[in-house]
Design a protein around this motif. Structure first.
Motif, PDB file in Angstrom:
ATOM      1  N   LEU A 176       0.828  -1.209   0.000  1.00 42.99           N
ATOM      2  CA  LEU A 176       0.000   0.000   0.000  1.00 42.99           C
ATOM      3  C   LEU A 176       0.860   1.255   0.000  1.00 42.99           C
ATOM      4  O   LEU A 176       0.595   2.196  -0.762  1.00 42.99           O
ATOM      5  CB  LEU A 176      -0.920   0.003   1.228  1.00 42.99           C
ATOM      6  CG  LEU A 176      -1.957  -1.111   1.287  1.00 42.99           C
ATOM      7  CD1 LEU A 176      -2.582  -1.159   2.667  1.00 42.99           C
ATOM      8  CD2 LEU A 176      -3.004  -0.926   0.217  1.00 42.99           C
ATOM      9  N   PHE A 177       1.872   1.269   0.850  1.00 44.14           N
ATOM     10  CA  PHE A 177       2.777   2.412   0.923  1.00 44.14           C
ATOM     11  C   PHE A 177       3.423   2.665  -0.441  1.00 44.14           C
ATOM     12  O   PHE A 177       3.523   3.808  -0.883  1.00 44.14           O
ATOM     13  CB  PHE A 177       3.842   2.145   1.994  1.00 44.14           C
ATOM     14  CG  PHE A 177       4.759   3.301   2.234  1.00 44.14           C
ATOM     15  CD1 PHE A 177       4.356   4.380   2.989  1.00 44.14           C
ATOM     16  CD2 PHE A 177       6.034   3.305   1.708  1.00 44.14           C
ATOM     17  CE1 PHE A 177       5.199   5.457   3.213  1.00 44.14           C
ATOM     18  CE2 PHE A 177       6.893   4.371   1.917  1.00 44.14           C
ATOM     19  CZ  PHE A 177       6.468   5.451   2.671  1.00 44.14           C
ATOM     20  N   GLY A 178       3.832   1.602  -1.107  1.00 44.00           N
ATOM     21  CA  GLY A 178       4.449   1.734  -2.431  1.00 44.00           C
ATOM     22  C   GLY A 178       3.498   2.337  -3.446  1.00 44.00           C
ATOM     23  O   GLY A 178       3.877   3.213  -4.232  1.00 44.00           O
ATOM     24  N   GLY A 179       2.257   1.882  -3.460  1.00 44.18           N
ATOM     25  CA  GLY A 179       1.283   2.403  -4.421  1.00 44.18           C
ATOM     26  C   GLY A 179       0.942   3.862  -4.190  1.00 44.18           C
ATOM     27  O   GLY A 179       0.965   4.676  -5.119  1.00 44.18           O
ATOM     28  N   TYR A 180       0.657   4.193  -2.949  1.00 44.14           N
ATOM     29  CA  TYR A 180       0.302   5.582  -2.645  1.00 44.14           C
ATOM     30  C   TYR A 180       1.482   6.521  -2.858  1.00 44.14           C
ATOM     31  O   TYR A 180       1.322   7.629  -3.369  1.00 44.14           O
ATOM     32  CB  TYR A 180      -0.234   5.706  -1.215  1.00 44.14           C
ATOM     33  CG  TYR A 180      -1.558   4.993  -1.020  1.00 44.14           C
ATOM     34  CD1 TYR A 180      -2.627   5.218  -1.873  1.00 44.14           C
ATOM     35  CD2 TYR A 180      -1.737   4.094   0.020  1.00 44.14           C
ATOM     36  CE1 TYR A 180      -3.833   4.564  -1.708  1.00 44.14           C
ATOM     37  CE2 TYR A 180      -2.943   3.433   0.198  1.00 44.14           C
ATOM     38  CZ  TYR A 180      -3.988   3.678  -0.668  1.00 44.14           C
ATOM     39  OH  TYR A 180      -5.186   3.027  -0.502  1.00 44.14           O
ATOM     40  N   SER A 181       2.677   6.095  -2.478  1.00 45.07           N
ATOM     41  CA  SER A 181       3.836   6.970  -2.650  1.00 45.07           C
ATOM     42  C   SER A 181       4.212   7.121  -4.125  1.00 45.07           C
ATOM     43  O   SER A 181       4.685   8.181  -4.533  1.00 45.07           O
ATOM     44  CB  SER A 181       5.027   6.490  -1.822  1.00 45.07           C
ATOM     45  OG  SER A 181       5.443   5.210  -2.228  1.00 45.07           O
ATOM     46  N   THR A 182       3.978   6.086  -4.933  1.00 48.92           N
ATOM     47  CA  THR A 182       4.228   6.215  -6.374  1.00 48.92           C
ATOM     48  C   THR A 182       3.280   7.239  -6.984  1.00 48.92           C
ATOM     49  O   THR A 182       3.703   8.113  -7.750  1.00 48.92           O
ATOM     50  CB  THR A 182       4.070   4.854  -7.079  1.00 48.92           C
ATOM     51  OG1 THR A 182       5.022   3.934  -6.530  1.00 48.92           O
ATOM     52  CG2 THR A 182       4.294   4.975  -8.578  1.00 48.92           C
ATOM     53  N   LEU A 183       2.006   7.157  -6.646  1.00 42.40           N
ATOM     54  CA  LEU A 183       1.029   8.121  -7.149  1.00 42.40           C
ATOM     55  C   LEU A 183       1.372   9.537  -6.698  1.00 42.40           C
ATOM     56  O   LEU A 183       1.466  10.457  -7.516  1.00 42.40           O
ATOM     57  CB  LEU A 183      -0.385   7.752  -6.676  1.00 42.40           C
ATOM     58  CG  LEU A 183      -1.462   8.822  -6.871  1.00 42.40           C
ATOM     59  CD1 LEU A 183      -1.614   9.187  -8.343  1.00 42.40           C
ATOM     60  CD2 LEU A 183      -2.779   8.368  -6.265  1.00 42.40           C
ATOM     61  N   ILE A 184       1.577   9.726  -5.408  1.00 43.48           N
ATOM     62  CA  ILE A 184       1.841  11.064  -4.882  1.00 43.48           C
ATOM     63  C   ILE A 184       3.178  11.592  -5.388  1.00 43.48           C
ATOM     64  O   ILE A 184       3.292  12.770  -5.742  1.00 43.48           O
ATOM     65  CB  ILE A 184       1.753  11.066  -3.344  1.00 43.48           C
ATOM     66  CG1 ILE A 184       0.293  10.825  -2.927  1.00 43.48           C
ATOM     67  CG2 ILE A 184       2.282  12.364  -2.757  1.00 43.48           C
ATOM     68  CD1 ILE A 184       0.095  10.552  -1.452  1.00 43.48           C
TER      69      ILE A 184
END
Length: 142
Positions: free
Chosen positions: A109-117
């Motif tokens: 989850l952290f990876g997905g959200y940080s990639t988007l942001i």
């Protein structure tokens, strides 16, 4: 960015979070408890897809690039907040996975959200920087 766009992106973020959480609730063990290669491919593919779809949607909606970070936060925030109770009660909510899998799931989850942001921040900063450069050129008469 208009209030209507913000509400739309928050709603979209909620739908994406709810759909993703439902999929991983049913099939998460195959994504998170299989091979390390499969896990990392899921992390990479999902993060890139999340960013490409979200930023593409903002472009399609004619959101100014300088506002993409704001849009990305509107999309990501419902999922980030929604995952708090899921992760706190991981064994109950994600009963198809071992309790030890919570860390891998949280990292995913952290990876997905940080990639988007991160992608949205980069594109927004680039647009703002270009705007400042153009303003300086105009003001100096060049």
């Amino acid at each position: 960015m208009s209030t209507k766009d913000k509400i739309g992106f928050i709603s979209l973020g909620f739908v994406i979070w709810a759909a993703g959480t439902s999929v991983y609730r049913m099939t998460g063990s195959s994504f998170f408890e299989g091979s390390a290669v499969g896990y990392w491919l899921n992390v990479i593919f999902t993060g890139i897809s999340y960013a490409v779809v979200s930023l593409g949607l903002m472009k399609w909606r004619n959101i100014k690039q300088k506002d993409w970070l704001q849009g990305a936060i509107c999309i990501a925030l419902p999922g980030m907040l929604g995952e708090i109770p899921i992760l706190a009660g991981f064994s109950e909510f994600m009963s198809n996975m071992q309790p030890e899998t919570a860390g891998r799931y949280a990292a995913f989850l952290f990876g997905g959200y940080s990639t988007l942001i991160g992608a949205a921040w980069f594109m927004s900063a680039k647009a703002i920087s270009q705007s400042i450069s153009e303003t300086r050129l105009v003001s100096t008469g060049q």
